[in-house]
Design an enzyme around this catalytic site. Structure first.
Site, PDB file in Angstrom:
ATOM      1  N   HIS A  12     -11.140 -10.178 -36.586  1.00 17.01           N
ATOM      2  CA  HIS A  12      -9.839  -9.918 -37.212  1.00 17.01           C
ATOM      3  C   HIS A  12      -9.822 -10.311 -38.702  1.00 17.01           C
ATOM      4  CE1 HIS A  12      -8.805 -14.105 -35.368  1.00 17.01           C
ATOM      5  NE2 HIS A  12      -9.301 -14.263 -36.573  1.00 17.01           N
ATOM      6  N   HIS A  59      -3.284 -18.411 -38.008  1.00 13.99           N
ATOM      7  CA  HIS A  59      -4.071 -19.222 -38.937  1.00 13.99           C
ATOM      8  C   HIS A  59      -3.203 -20.046 -39.875  1.00 13.99           C
ATOM      9  CE1 HIS A  59      -6.622 -15.920 -37.531  1.00 13.99           C
ATOM     10  NE2 HIS A  59      -7.671 -16.646 -37.825  1.00 13.99           N
ATOM     11  N   HIS A 193     -18.654 -18.262 -36.719  1.00 19.78           N
ATOM     12  CA  HIS A 193     -18.402 -18.306 -38.160  1.00 19.78           C
ATOM     13  C   HIS A 193     -17.896 -19.675 -38.582  1.00 19.78           C
ATOM     14  CE1 HIS A 193     -14.487 -16.898 -36.549  1.00 19.78           C
ATOM     15  NE2 HIS A 193     -13.892 -16.956 -37.712  1.00 19.78           N
ATOM     16  N   GLU A 240     -12.937 -19.662 -31.987  1.00 21.62           N
ATOM     17  CA  GLU A 240     -12.135 -18.458 -31.706  1.00 21.62           C
ATOM     18  C   GLU A 240     -12.657 -17.674 -30.498  1.00 21.62           C
ATOM     19  OE1 GLU A 240     -10.237 -17.504 -36.124  1.00 21.62           O
ATOM     20  OE2 GLU A 240     -11.616 -16.058 -35.231  1.00 21.62           O
TER      21      GLU A 240
HETATM   22  C1  DHB Z   1     -12.035 -14.705 -42.102  1.00 20.04           C
HETATM   23  C2  DHB Z   1     -10.817 -15.078 -41.534  1.00 20.04           C
HETATM   24  C3  DHB Z   1     -10.704 -15.219 -40.176  1.00 20.04           C
HETATM   25  O1  DHB Z   1      -9.539 -15.559 -39.570  1.00 20.04           O
HETATM   26  C4  DHB Z   1     -11.782 -15.030 -39.350  1.00 20.04           C
HETATM   27  O2  DHB Z   1     -11.606 -15.218 -38.032  1.00 20.04           O
HETATM   28  C5  DHB Z   1     -12.996 -14.654 -39.898  1.00 20.04           C
HETATM   29  C6  DHB Z   1     -13.126 -14.501 -41.280  1.00 20.04           C
HETATM   30  C7  DHB Z   1     -12.174 -14.542 -43.563  1.00 20.04           C
HETATM   31  O3  DHB Z   1     -11.200 -14.826 -44.275  1.00 20.04           O
HETATM   32  O4  DHB Z   1     -13.229 -14.132 -44.023  1.00 20.04           O
HETATM   33 FE    FE Z   2      -9.745 -16.045 -37.569  1.00 17.42          FE
END
Ligand code: DHB
Ligand code: FE
Length: 279
Positions: A12, A59, A193, A240
């Site tokens: 997302h 977020h 991530h 996540e």
């Molecule tokens: C980013 C933001 C998110 O919420 C995520 O799950 C992955 C990447 C971003 O800002 O790059």
């Molecule tokens: Fe995210």
């Protein structure tokens, strides 16, 4: 009788929405990422679900660190996005759903889950970007959306096994509802991530593939992880995975994986797409 037709997972990342709005889908950076979606869109166009239950994480738009429900569910007629810090994105409101939403709320309480019930709620990129990915041109207002937010931002977070169990309870709730609608589950976010700190940019390709291999046949292989494990193995935002597990928990029948894609990095993320049919 209502029917749960399947589940879809997707990243997302906010930049995905920006890329779509700017028409950058065929640029070298984005081409492979967006190539994952036409089969999913085609399936949605053929199956025509009436309702999408979207497991996502907020977020910090609606729920900041000072007030963070572990699980929250929307029961509103309509949802709006708002400024997440980079300006307001002019997208159409998201159509809500009230009957099944309240049925799920009542059913969850009876099932010993105690969600925060939101009759008003702003929704962030965790929900809006996946909807725009599934229905390009922000053409999503025909589908009624029930947002289910899972805390992935501040500790203590729900255990992965608990998010899976929430999904199972929501699946049971949908199956016990008298409405005659087709319901699809979305699990947004992930996979590995880490967006900040010393390990910013950390991605674990091997673990991401393992998650995608296990999700359908053996979700228990993933629910055994603690959030601490996930943080180490998959980066701080790798937690996540909770939304993927909730989506998977909500699929009660015989499952067939129809489509899968993995592309990394996109932003700082391992972007996984899965389309799972429930029969
Ligand atoms: C980013 C933001 C998110 O919420 C995520 O799950 C992955 C990447 C971003 O800002 O790059
Ligand atoms: Fe995210």
């Amino acid at each position: 009788m209502s029917k749960i037709i399947g589940g879809i997972t997707t990243s997302h990342i906010p930049a995905i929405g920006v890329a779509m709005d700017k028409g950058l889908e065929n640029e070298p950076y984005w081409k492979e990422f967006f190539a994952a979606y036409p089969p999913v869109r085609q399936w949605l166009n053929e199956q025509k679900p009436d309702i999408a239950i979207v497991f996502y994480n907020d977020h910090g738009l609606e729920f900041f660190l000072d007030r963070k429900p572990t699980f929250a569910i929307g029961t509103a007629r309509e949802y709006h996005n708002a400024d997440e810090g980079w300006g307001i994105k002019p997208i159409p409101p998201i159509t809500g759903e009230t009957d099944l939403s309240w049925h799920i709320v009542n059913s969850l309480i009876e099932d010993d889950f105690d969600p925060t019930v939101c009759q008003e709620m702003r929704v962030d990129h965790g929900l809006t970007v996946p909807l725009s990915l599934m229905y390009p041109g922000h053409d999503y207002q025909h589908i009624q959306v029930i947002p289910v937010a899972i805390n992935c931002e501040r500790h203590p977070m729900p255990k992965p096994s608990r998010s899976f169990a929430l999904g199972q309870a929501i699946g049971r709730a949908v199956e016990s509802w008298s409405g005659d609608k087709k319901v699809v589950m979305f699990g947004t976010g992930g996979l590995s991530h880490q967006l900040d700190g010393e390990r910013a940019g950390y991605i674990n390709h091997e673990f991401d593939h393992y998650c995608m291999d296990q999700l359908v046949p053996n979700p228990e292989a993933l629910t055994r992880y603690s959030n601490g494990d996930l943080l180490k193995i998959a980066g701080s935002q790798g937690v996540e995975l909770a939304m993927w597990l909730a989506m998977r928990g909500a699929l009660p029948g015989k499952l067939t994986e129809l489509h899968r894609s993995y592309h990394a990095p996109i932003s700082n993320t391992g972007a996984g797409v899965m389309l799972i049919q429930n029969d």
